[in-house]
Motif scaffolding. Structure first.
Motif, PDB file in Angstrom:
ATOM      1  N   LEU A 126      41.924 -27.424  57.473  1.00  0.00           N
ATOM      2  CA  LEU A 126      42.696 -28.369  56.667  1.00  0.00           C
ATOM      3  C   LEU A 126      42.606 -28.019  55.182  1.00  0.00           C
ATOM      4  CD1 LEU A 126      41.653 -31.563  58.624  1.00  0.00           C
ATOM      5  CD2 LEU A 126      44.003 -30.736  58.410  1.00  0.00           C
ATOM      6  N   GLN A 127      41.433 -27.612  54.733  1.00  0.00           N
ATOM      7  CA  GLN A 127      41.268 -27.209  53.333  1.00  0.00           C
ATOM      8  C   GLN A 127      42.125 -25.996  52.993  1.00  0.00           C
ATOM      9  OE1 GLN A 127      37.010 -26.659  53.180  1.00  0.00           O
ATOM     10  NE2 GLN A 127      36.617 -28.786  52.562  1.00  0.00           N
ATOM     11  N   ASP A 128      42.382 -25.158  53.995  1.00  0.00           N
ATOM     12  CA  ASP A 128      43.209 -23.967  53.798  1.00  0.00           C
ATOM     13  C   ASP A 128      44.703 -24.259  53.893  1.00  0.00           C
ATOM     14  OD1 ASP A 128      40.948 -22.427  53.453  1.00  0.00           O
ATOM     15  OD2 ASP A 128      40.889 -21.708  55.522  1.00  0.00           O
ATOM     16  N   GLY A 129      45.058 -25.536  54.065  1.00  0.00           N
ATOM     17  CA  GLY A 129      46.467 -25.903  54.099  1.00  0.00           C
ATOM     18  C   GLY A 129      47.114 -25.823  55.455  1.00  0.00           C
ATOM     19  N   CYS A 130      46.319 -25.763  56.500  1.00  0.00           N
ATOM     20  CA  CYS A 130      46.838 -25.636  57.865  1.00  0.00           C
ATOM     21  C   CYS A 130      46.616 -26.947  58.613  1.00  0.00           C
ATOM     22  CB  CYS A 130      46.131 -24.490  58.592  1.00  0.00           C
ATOM     23  SG  CYS A 130      46.699 -24.200  60.290  1.00  0.00           S
ATOM     24  N   ASN A 131      47.626 -27.412  59.333  1.00  0.00           N
ATOM     25  CA  ASN A 131      47.495 -28.628  60.133  1.00  0.00           C
ATOM     26  C   ASN A 131      46.513 -28.428  61.278  1.00  0.00           C
ATOM     27  OD1 ASN A 131      49.647 -30.108  58.750  1.00  0.00           O
ATOM     28  ND2 ASN A 131      51.021 -28.644  59.732  1.00  0.00           N
ATOM     29  N   VAL A 132      45.925 -29.518  61.729  1.00  0.00           N
ATOM     30  CA  VAL A 132      45.041 -29.512  62.895  1.00  0.00           C
ATOM     31  C   VAL A 132      45.572 -30.529  63.890  1.00  0.00           C
ATOM     32  CG1 VAL A 132      42.746 -30.158  63.747  1.00  0.00           C
ATOM     33  CG2 VAL A 132      42.966 -28.721  61.722  1.00  0.00           C
TER      34      VAL A 132
END
Length: 237
Positions: A126-132
Motif C-alpha cells: 500500500l505504501q508503494d501505491g499498489c492496491n491490496v
C-alpha cells in the motif's frame, strides 16, 4: 492409488494447468455477463482514494480480479499458503493480479501461517501505491469479518473498499462459505456501498465498531448485488 492422486494434485505442472484453466474460464464468465455497477459512478468515486484495501467475502471472490479495469491499476491479493492456494495464486497472476502469500487471520495460527510477514508485505504494498485485495472473513466462519483487515487499514492509513460481485447464473456449493461458482452467459452486478476509514489512533472499542460496520456493509452489498439479479444470496439459503 491414493498416493499417486495426492502426488498429482501437489505437482507443480498440475497446479499450473488448473490455475491457467481457471483463469481462462473466469475470463469467459466476465466477458459473457453484462454487468451493472452500483453506484453507476463507482470507479470515479474509488480512483481518488487509490491505493485502497478492497474487501470481499470468501466464496464470492472468483470474479474480483476483474474490478481492475484499467492497466494502470496495480493490485495484489492475499492468498493462503495452503497448497490449495497455489491454484488461486496461479489464476490470479495470469489475470494480472500480484499475490501475497500468508494468512489474514489474527488468531492463534497467525504466526504459523505466515501472517506476520504477509501483514508487513501488505503495508509495504500500500505504501508503494499498489492496491491490496483480501477476504474479510475469519477462516471457516463465513460472513464474520476479522480484525486483521481493520488493523491493516489503521497501520497503512488507507481506506477499506467493501464490495460484492454476483452473476445471475451460478452454482452454489454446500460448504462453509457457500462458495458460488459463477457461470457464463448471464447478467452481473458489482456493488460498492461506501468506504471505511480507520483512524491511526483507533482503540479496541473503535476497531470493533468498525469491524462490525465492515461486516454489515459487506452483507448489504452482497444482498443488494443478488437482489438486482433476482437471485437469492448466500445468506438467504
Amino acid at each position: 492409488m491414493k498416493k499417486l492422486l495426492r502426488n498429482t494434485l501437489r505437482s507443480s505442472w498440475f497446479q499450473r494447468a488448473v490455475g491457467i484453466l481457471a483463469a481462462e474460464y473466469l475470463r469467459l464468465v466476465w466477458r459473457t455477463n453484462k454487468f451493472t455497477f452500483d453506484p453507476s459512478d463507482v470507479y470515479e468515486r474509488v480512483e481518488p482514494q487509490i491505493p485502497a484495501i478492497f474487501a470481499f467475502w470468501h466464496g464470492q471472490h472468483f470474479l474480483t480480479p476483474f474490478i481492475r479495469n484499467k492497466d494502470w491499476y496495480k493490485a495484489r491479493v492475499l492468498i493462503s499458503r495452503h497448497r490449495d492456494g497455489e491454484f488461486n495464486a496461479i489464476a490470479a497472476e495470469r489475470l494480472g493480479i500480484g499475490t501475497i502469500r500468508g494468512s489474514g487471520d489474527h488468531g492463534g495460527a497467525f504466526h504459523r501461517k505466515g501472517g506476520v510477514g504477509a501483514f508487513k508485505e501488505m503495508v509495504r504494498t500500500l505504501q508503494d501505491g499498489c492496491n491490496v485485495a483480501l477476504t474479510a472473513d475469519v477462516p471457516k466462519r463465513s460472513r464474520v469479518a476479522g480484525l486483521g483487515i481493520i488493523m491493516l487499514a489503521r497501520e497503512s492509513g488507507r481506506p477499506i473498499m467493501p464490495f460484492a460481485m454476483a452473476t445471475s447464473r451460478f452454482i452454489r456449493l454446500k460448504n462453509w462459505d457457500r462458495t458460488t461458482i459463477n457461470l457464463p452467459f448471464g447478467r452481473g452486478a458489482l456493488v460498492g456501498i461506501k468506504e471505511i476509514h480507520v483512524p491511526p489512533d483507533a482503540d479496541a472499542a473503535t476497531m470493533e465498531a468498525l469491524r462490525l460496520e465492515l461486516e454489515e456493509t459487506l452483507n448489504e452489498a452482497t444482498r443488494r448485488a443478488y437482489a438486482q439479479l433476482g437471485r437469492p444470496g448466500p445468506q438467504d439459503v
